[in-house]
Write an enzyme that holds these catalytic residues in place. Structure first.
Site, short mmCIF file in Angstrom:
data_model
loop_
_atom_site.label_atom_id
_atom_site.label_comp_id
_atom_site.label_asym_id
_atom_site.label_seq_id
_atom_site.Cartn_x
_atom_site.Cartn_y
_atom_site.Cartn_z
N CYS A 134 97.17 54.81 46.20
CA CYS A 134 96.07 53.85 46.15
C CYS A 134 96.54 52.56 45.49
O CYS A 134 97.26 52.59 44.50
CB CYS A 134 94.90 54.46 45.38
SG CYS A 134 93.56 53.30 45.08
N CYS A 179 95.41 50.79 41.27
CA CYS A 179 96.14 50.81 40.00
C CYS A 179 97.64 50.74 40.28
O CYS A 179 98.12 51.32 41.25
CB CYS A 179 95.86 52.09 39.21
SG CYS A 179 94.14 52.35 38.75
N PHE A 218 82.64 25.57 34.22
CA PHE A 218 82.79 26.75 35.08
C PHE A 218 81.96 27.87 34.46
O PHE A 218 82.44 28.98 34.23
CB PHE A 218 84.25 27.16 35.23
CG PHE A 218 85.17 26.05 35.66
CD1 PHE A 218 85.32 25.74 37.01
CD2 PHE A 218 85.88 25.32 34.73
CE1 PHE A 218 86.17 24.71 37.41
CE2 PHE A 218 86.73 24.30 35.11
CZ PHE A 218 86.87 23.99 36.46
N ASP A 249 86.32 28.30 31.66
CA ASP A 249 86.55 29.62 32.26
C ASP A 249 86.70 29.45 33.77
O ASP A 249 85.84 29.86 34.56
CB ASP A 249 85.40 30.57 31.94
CG ASP A 249 85.62 31.98 32.49
OD1 ASP A 249 86.78 32.31 32.82
OD2 ASP A 249 84.66 32.74 32.59
N CYS A 287 92.11 34.08 33.92
CA CYS A 287 92.52 35.33 34.58
C CYS A 287 93.88 35.15 35.25
O CYS A 287 94.27 35.98 36.07
CB CYS A 287 91.47 35.77 35.59
SG CYS A 287 91.14 34.57 36.90
#
Length: 389
Positions: A54, A57, A262, A321, A347
């Site tokens: 998968c 992860c 943002f 952000d 991120c």
């Protein structure tokens, strides 16, 4: 000659001291002469039967200590490429089964409905039979979803399921599923009622349409209920959100005039009592304005129309952000302003480091960074940083 794995590369491979990449290598493992990998003290047994097939992860074979080291290393490497360094605080890790939102792929096959994440580097769906990252409330929907989609989804027709856990329960959005006939609509309504959904919406190609919402869907942010438009962004875990909020509050300090850029639904605007917020999504901006009546909320695309230095000079602190692309143009204006404090949530360590270098060149000190691992066992990393001058 045997070589020890000394670090984990950005995409999850182990790397030896000579630069050799070793699939599933963890610092402390040893690459033997015959190519076999001898596990070291930080190599753990992956908990999920679907790993590594998968693609959800990439690092289930890595223990928490080595995973924290990986997150720190990602940030340090990104900063180094721009000649920067600072205090990297101990990363926050979200626990297993804590993620409250997910997008799953669906296909109705002759053997039954397949639902799950795509296989690694593939469009093939891995049929999810166990999961160690999603909240139990989301996992409890999988089998009822299989049965409902078996009846409504045409054979070999792909679809998507978007699940988000909000105040009233699970907010479910189905994409690629047609429900124009009365029987299909009744089936969906019965499913939503039986499963106690907060809301059920469908996107048949023209945007989301809500078909079931017994009460207004909301998400509590800093204790304040905010209307939750379909498909809105929400931090992946509630504990990860709390960690980011705490660091943003610390970075902003006692500033009285704060701008949140943002802003989304107001995760940080509400936490810092921002006096101004800008957000490109009209629905999110409207929801935030309703929740934060004391603040001025502007529907504004900061990529097309960044605030200039004059706009920014009225604020003591700014919270940023941005999406993964970063905020290059907005940061350029910020660098030319008189703002004293900046809290930057990112991120993407690479675009963050690029923007941080502009702020540093303008005289800002990069005080510290807090990595946050909300996407447990993945190579995805978030961070919050404090700048001051």
């Amino acid at each position: 000659m045997a070589e020890e794995v000394v670090r984990i590369a950005a995409r999850g491979d182990g790397v030896t001291s000579t630069g050799r990449h070793v699939p599933f290598g963890v610092p402390g493992d040893v690459l033997l002469d015959d190519g076999a990998l001898a596990p070291g003290p930080h190599h753990q047994e992956p908990p999920c039967r679907h790993f590594p097939e998968c693609g959800g992860c990439q690092l289930q074979h890595v223990d928490d200590e080595a995973y924290r080291g990986y997150l720190q290393s990602r940030v340090e490497t990104a900063l180094y490429q721009h000649g920067l360094a600072t205090e990297i605080r101990e990363p926050h890790l979200s626990p297993p089964n804590s993620r409250r939102r997910a997008t799953l792929r669906v296909l109705n096959t002759a053997q039954g409905v397949v639902i799950g994440f795509n296989a690694a580097k593939s469009h093939r769906i891995v049929d999810m039979r166990e999961n160690f990252i999603l909240r139990p409330e989301l996992l409890a929907l999988l089998e009822p979803l299989r049965e409902m989609l078996r009846r409504l989804l045409p054979s070999k027709s792909p679809a998507e399921v978007h699940m988000t856990l909000i105040d009233q329960g699970v907010d479910l959005l189905l994409k690629g599923l047609s429900a124009s006939k009365l029987e299909a609509i009744e089936t969906l309504a019965a499913f939503a009622t039986a499963q106690g959904l907060a809301r059920l919406s469908m996107d048949q190609g023209l945007g989301p349409e809500t078909v079931y919402e017994p009460e207004r869907a909301t998400i509590a942010l800093s204790g304040i209920p905010v209307a939750f438009p379909v498909g809105s962004f929400l931090q992946a875990t509630s504990d990860g959100e709390a960690a980011l909020v705490a660091t943003v509050r610390e970075a902003v300090g006692d500033s009285k005039q704060t701008a949140d850029l943002f802003a989304g639904l107001g995760t940080f605007a509400l936490a810092t009592r921002a006096t101004y917020a800008a957000e490109a999504s009209r629905d999110a901006a409207a929801a935030l304005q309703q929740a934060a009546r004391a603040a001025r909320v502007e529907h504004r695309d900061l990529y097309r129309r960044p605030l200039d230095s004059g706009d920014l000079d009225q604020f003591e602190a700014v919270v940023l952000d941005p999406p993964r692309a970063g905020a290059e143009e907005q940061v350029r204006s910020l660098a030319a302003s008189n703002v004293k404090r900046v809290a930057y949530v990112s991120c993407n360590p690479a675009t963050f480091a690029r923007d941080a270098a502009m702020l540093a060149a303008a005289g800002y000190a990069l005080d510290w960074i807090k990595p946050v691992g909300q996407f447990r066992w993945s190579t995805h990393i978030e961070l919050a940083a404090a700048f001051s001058r």
